[in-house]
Design an enzyme around this catalytic site. Structure first.
Site, PDB file in Angstrom:
ATOM      1  N   GLY A 288       0.971  -1.567   4.351  1.00 13.55           N
ATOM      2  CA  GLY A 288       1.410  -0.256   3.907  1.00 13.55           C
ATOM      3  C   GLY A 288       2.165   0.562   4.924  1.00 13.55           C
ATOM      4  O   GLY A 288       3.369   0.759   4.830  1.00 13.55           O
TER       5      GLY A 288
ATOM      6  N   HIS B  24       0.822   6.195   2.108  1.00 15.48           N
ATOM      7  CA  HIS B  24       1.532   7.139   2.968  1.00 15.48           C
ATOM      8  C   HIS B  24       2.788   7.717   2.340  1.00 15.48           C
ATOM      9  O   HIS B  24       3.397   8.625   2.906  1.00 15.48           O
ATOM     10  CB  HIS B  24       1.784   6.503   4.332  1.00 15.48           C
ATOM     11  CG  HIS B  24       0.481   6.272   5.054  1.00 15.48           C
ATOM     12  ND1 HIS B  24      -0.331   7.316   5.461  1.00 15.48           N
ATOM     13  CD2 HIS B  24      -0.196   5.143   5.353  1.00 15.48           C
ATOM     14  CE1 HIS B  24      -1.428   6.834   6.020  1.00 15.48           C
ATOM     15  NE2 HIS B  24      -1.372   5.524   5.958  1.00 15.48           N
TER      16      HIS B  24
ATOM     17  N   ASN C 277       0.847  -1.191   0.000  1.00 18.80           N
ATOM     18  CA  ASN C 277       0.000   0.000   0.000  1.00 18.80           C
ATOM     19  C   ASN C 277       0.889   1.250   0.000  1.00 18.80           C
ATOM     20  O   ASN C 277       1.736   1.403   0.879  1.00 18.80           O
ATOM     21  CB  ASN C 277      -0.898  -0.022   1.245  1.00 18.80           C
ATOM     22  CG  ASN C 277      -1.910   1.100   1.252  1.00 18.80           C
ATOM     23  OD1 ASN C 277      -1.564   2.256   1.043  1.00 18.80           O
ATOM     24  ND2 ASN C 277      -3.155   0.782   1.528  1.00 18.80           N
TER      25      ASN C 277
ATOM     26  N   GLU D 249     -11.227  -9.417   2.743  1.00 17.24           N
ATOM     27  CA  GLU D 249      -9.960  -9.095   3.398  1.00 17.24           C
ATOM     28  C   GLU D 249     -10.249  -8.930   4.886  1.00 17.24           C
ATOM     29  O   GLU D 249     -11.049  -8.079   5.278  1.00 17.24           O
ATOM     30  CB  GLU D 249      -9.333  -7.822   2.834  1.00 17.24           C
ATOM     31  CG  GLU D 249      -8.001  -7.489   3.497  1.00 17.24           C
ATOM     32  CD  GLU D 249      -7.229  -6.398   2.787  1.00 17.24           C
ATOM     33  OE1 GLU D 249      -6.431  -5.724   3.460  1.00 17.24           O
ATOM     34  OE2 GLU D 249      -7.413  -6.218   1.560  1.00 17.24           O
TER      35      GLU D 249
ATOM     36  N   ARG E  31       3.846  18.835   1.935  1.00 19.42           N
ATOM     37  CA  ARG E  31       4.440  20.040   1.340  1.00 19.42           C
ATOM     38  C   ARG E  31       3.694  20.504   0.093  1.00 19.42           C
ATOM     39  O   ARG E  31       4.163  21.407  -0.604  1.00 19.42           O
ATOM     40  CB  ARG E  31       5.915  19.779   0.996  1.00 19.42           C
ATOM     41  CG  ARG E  31       6.844  19.715   2.217  1.00 19.42           C
ATOM     42  CD  ARG E  31       7.019  21.095   2.830  1.00 19.42           C
ATOM     43  NE  ARG E  31       7.934  21.079   3.960  1.00 19.42           N
ATOM     44  CZ  ARG E  31       9.243  21.330   3.885  1.00 19.42           C
ATOM     45  NH1 ARG E  31       9.798  21.585   2.719  1.00 19.42           N
ATOM     46  NH2 ARG E  31       9.987  21.304   4.968  1.00 19.42           N
TER      47      ARG E  31
ATOM     48  N   ARG F 205      -9.497   8.202  -0.864  1.00 16.71           N
ATOM     49  CA  ARG F 205     -10.477   8.644   0.120  1.00 16.71           C
ATOM     50  C   ARG F 205     -11.301   9.816  -0.405  1.00 16.71           C
ATOM     51  O   ARG F 205     -10.856  10.571  -1.276  1.00 16.71           O
ATOM     52  CB  ARG F 205      -9.768   9.067   1.417  1.00 16.71           C
ATOM     53  CG  ARG F 205      -9.359   7.901   2.303  1.00 16.71           C
ATOM     54  CD  ARG F 205      -8.704   8.407   3.584  1.00 16.71           C
ATOM     55  NE  ARG F 205      -8.497   7.321   4.536  1.00 16.71           N
ATOM     56  CZ  ARG F 205      -9.344   6.994   5.497  1.00 16.71           C
ATOM     57  NH1 ARG F 205     -10.479   7.656   5.628  1.00 16.71           N
ATOM     58  NH2 ARG F 205      -9.074   6.003   6.318  1.00 16.71           N
TER      59      ARG F 205
ATOM     60  N   HIS G 272      -3.957  -4.757   7.654  1.00 13.82           N
ATOM     61  CA  HIS G 272      -4.095  -3.642   8.588  1.00 13.82           C
ATOM     62  C   HIS G 272      -3.228  -3.873   9.834  1.00 13.82           C
ATOM     63  O   HIS G 272      -3.470  -4.793  10.606  1.00 13.82           O
ATOM     64  CB  HIS G 272      -5.539  -3.378   9.029  1.00 13.82           C
ATOM     65  CG  HIS G 272      -5.736  -1.951   9.505  1.00 13.82           C
ATOM     66  ND1 HIS G 272      -5.930  -0.904   8.642  1.00 13.82           N
ATOM     67  CD2 HIS G 272      -5.716  -1.414  10.741  1.00 13.82           C
ATOM     68  CE1 HIS G 272      -6.050   0.226   9.329  1.00 13.82           C
ATOM     69  NE2 HIS G 272      -5.919  -0.054  10.603  1.00 13.82           N
ATOM     70  N   GLY G 273      -2.214  -3.025   9.965  1.00 15.97           N
ATOM     71  CA  GLY G 273      -1.362  -3.046  11.148  1.00 15.97           C
ATOM     72  C   GLY G 273      -0.273  -4.096  11.143  1.00 15.97           C
ATOM     73  O   GLY G 273       0.456  -4.237  12.134  1.00 15.97           O
TER      74      GLY G 273
ATOM     75  N   ARG H  63      -7.002  12.800   1.247  1.00 17.26           N
ATOM     76  CA  ARG H  63      -5.950  13.162   2.208  1.00 17.26           C
ATOM     77  C   ARG H  63      -4.581  12.621   1.823  1.00 17.26           C
ATOM     78  O   ARG H  63      -3.565  13.120   2.298  1.00 17.26           O
ATOM     79  CB  ARG H  63      -6.318  12.700   3.611  1.00 17.26           C
ATOM     80  CG  ARG H  63      -6.287  11.196   3.802  1.00 17.26           C
ATOM     81  CD  ARG H  63      -6.539  10.803   5.248  1.00 17.26           C
ATOM     82  NE  ARG H  63      -7.893  11.106   5.665  1.00 17.26           N
ATOM     83  CZ  ARG H  63      -8.416  10.681   6.811  1.00 17.26           C
ATOM     84  NH1 ARG H  63      -7.680   9.946   7.638  1.00 17.26           N
ATOM     85  NH2 ARG H  63      -9.657  10.971   7.133  1.00 17.26           N
TER      86      ARG H  63
ATOM     87  N   GLU I  44      -8.746   0.634  -3.196  1.00 11.23           N
ATOM     88  CA  GLU I  44      -9.575   0.684  -1.989  1.00 11.23           C
ATOM     89  C   GLU I  44     -10.468   1.911  -2.052  1.00 11.23           C
ATOM     90  O   GLU I  44     -10.007   3.010  -2.375  1.00 11.23           O
ATOM     91  CB  GLU I  44      -8.704   0.748  -0.727  1.00 11.23           C
ATOM     92  CG  GLU I  44      -7.982  -0.534  -0.413  1.00 11.23           C
ATOM     93  CD  GLU I  44      -7.271  -0.503   0.926  1.00 11.23           C
ATOM     94  OE1 GLU I  44      -6.916  -1.570   1.423  1.00 11.23           O
ATOM     95  OE2 GLU I  44      -7.075   0.601   1.481  1.00 11.23           O
TER      96      GLU I  44
ATOM     97  N   HIS J  40      -5.706   3.650  -1.542  1.00 13.24           N
ATOM     98  CA  HIS J  40      -7.046   4.017  -1.067  1.00 13.24           C
ATOM     99  C   HIS J  40      -7.338   5.454  -1.485  1.00 13.24           C
ATOM    100  O   HIS J  40      -6.697   6.389  -0.999  1.00 13.24           O
ATOM    101  CB  HIS J  40      -7.076   3.880   0.458  1.00 13.24           C
ATOM    102  CG  HIS J  40      -8.422   4.167   1.076  1.00 13.24           C
ATOM    103  ND1 HIS J  40      -8.656   4.027   2.428  1.00 13.24           N
ATOM    104  CD2 HIS J  40      -9.597   4.594   0.546  1.00 13.24           C
ATOM    105  CE1 HIS J  40      -9.903   4.342   2.698  1.00 13.24           C
ATOM    106  NE2 HIS J  40     -10.496   4.701   1.569  1.00 13.24           N
TER     107      HIS J  40
ATOM    108  N   THR K 267      -7.198   6.383  10.480  1.00  7.98           N
ATOM    109  CA  THR K 267      -7.054   5.275   9.544  1.00  7.98           C
ATOM    110  C   THR K 267      -8.327   4.444   9.637  1.00  7.98           C
ATOM    111  O   THR K 267      -9.185   4.708  10.496  1.00  7.98           O
ATOM    112  CB  THR K 267      -5.810   4.425   9.883  1.00  7.98           C
ATOM    113  OG1 THR K 267      -5.637   3.417   8.874  1.00  7.98           O
ATOM    114  CG2 THR K 267      -5.934   3.776  11.248  1.00  7.98           C
ATOM    115  N   THR K 268      -8.470   3.464   8.761  1.00  6.06           N
ATOM    116  CA  THR K 268      -9.677   2.638   8.779  1.00  6.06           C
ATOM    117  C   THR K 268      -9.782   1.903  10.110  1.00  6.06           C
ATOM    118  O   THR K 268      -8.886   1.146  10.478  1.00  6.06           O
ATOM    119  CB  THR K 268      -9.654   1.631   7.617  1.00  6.06           C
ATOM    120  OG1 THR K 268      -9.454   2.351   6.391  1.00  6.06           O
ATOM    121  CG2 THR K 268     -10.957   0.867   7.545  1.00  6.06           C
TER     122      THR K 268
END
Length: 257
Positions: A221, A15, A12, A156, A23, A50, A199-200, A54, A75, A48, A105-106
């Site tokens: 990710g 980020h 992912n 998932e 910036r 969104r 996730h995580g 973001r 996503e 993802h 986050t989700t």
């Protein structure tokens, strides 16, 4: 023991875009990160888009689809705006996720039991377009059974609760969350669903969950982008792949013991 399906790694790149947007410029480029991850062994790229943009932006999704050589996992929330964009982009897969503007986050899985009537047309329209649909859900029997009834080919499993408990050292909570994942993966596979997880996850939890034969893909990710600051993204992908391979080999050893 029958031969296990290969365990795929989806990276992912959200980020990388988060850092770029800090910036309001063009660097670092999430598409460049995706290409580097693929060169190092990633099997696919997840991003993802969104509602508030973001991190990933519309043009990022278009460029990812055009420039990467591996499957793109898009996503998104189940909204008409996102459906329109995904149908125009034509990714390999769409993973439907819950989304709230206030969340960092989700925070959990989709409530497919409570939202089945709303989700059904999105699953159908994406499927009709040849896009593979995945539902991001918790490892709860009711949610898994409804996912199968909705004819989504993939789920998932949200691993965030387990990963948080492992990191925080809450062993009893971690074990309870782990058993939910174990049983949920088995139930989903028995219902004919392809099972992914994410996730995580970090190196340790990825190695552990790679030992579940029902799971065929991990999407990771935030942890990997953080580790890349210290060792580079290519090395992070290689280390994650090695952790997953260790977990997969442990099943093979157990099967021949």
């Amino acid at each position: 023991m029958s031969k296990l399906p290969p365990l795929r790694l989806g990276v992912n790149v959200d980020h990388v875009a988060t850092l770029r947007n800090a910036r309001a410029g063009t660097r670092p480029d999430p598409v460049r990160a995706a290409l580097a991850a693929i060169a190092a062994g990633a099997d696919g790229i997840t991003a993802h888009l969104r509602e508030d943009r973001r991190h990933i932006r519309d043009q990022d999704m278009a460029r990812l689809k055009a420039e990467i050589s591996k499957p793109l996992n898009f996503e998104m929330a189940a909204t008409e705006d996102m459906l329109k964009i995904s149908l125009a982009t034509r990714p390999h897969a769409v993973c439907l996720v819950p989304e709230r503007r206030a969340e960092l986050t989700t925070e959990g899985g989709l409530d497919v039991v409570g939202q089945h009537n709303a989700l059904a047309p999105y699953i159908a329209r994406l499927g009709d377009a040849g896009i593979r649909v995945s539902l991001f859900i918790s490892a709860e029997p009711r949610q898994i059974e409804m996912a199968a009834r909705l004819r989504a080919p993939v789920i998932e499993i949200h691993t965030g609760g387990w990963c948080d408990a492992v990191v925080d050292g809450r062993s009893a909570r971690a074990e309870a969350e782990w058993q939910r994942i174990v049983h949920g993966a088995r139930l989903a596979r028995s219902a004919g669903l392809e099972v992914h997880a994410g996730h995580g996850l970090d190196y340790g939890t990825a190695e552990t969950i790679a030992g579940l034969p029902e799971i065929v893909e991990l999407n990771i990710g935030y942890y990997m982008i953080g580790e890349a600051i210290f060792v580079g993204l290519g090395e992070t992908v290689r280390m994650m792949r090695a952790a997953m391979d260790r977990g997969r080999k442990a099943i093979a050893r157990a099967g021949t013991a």
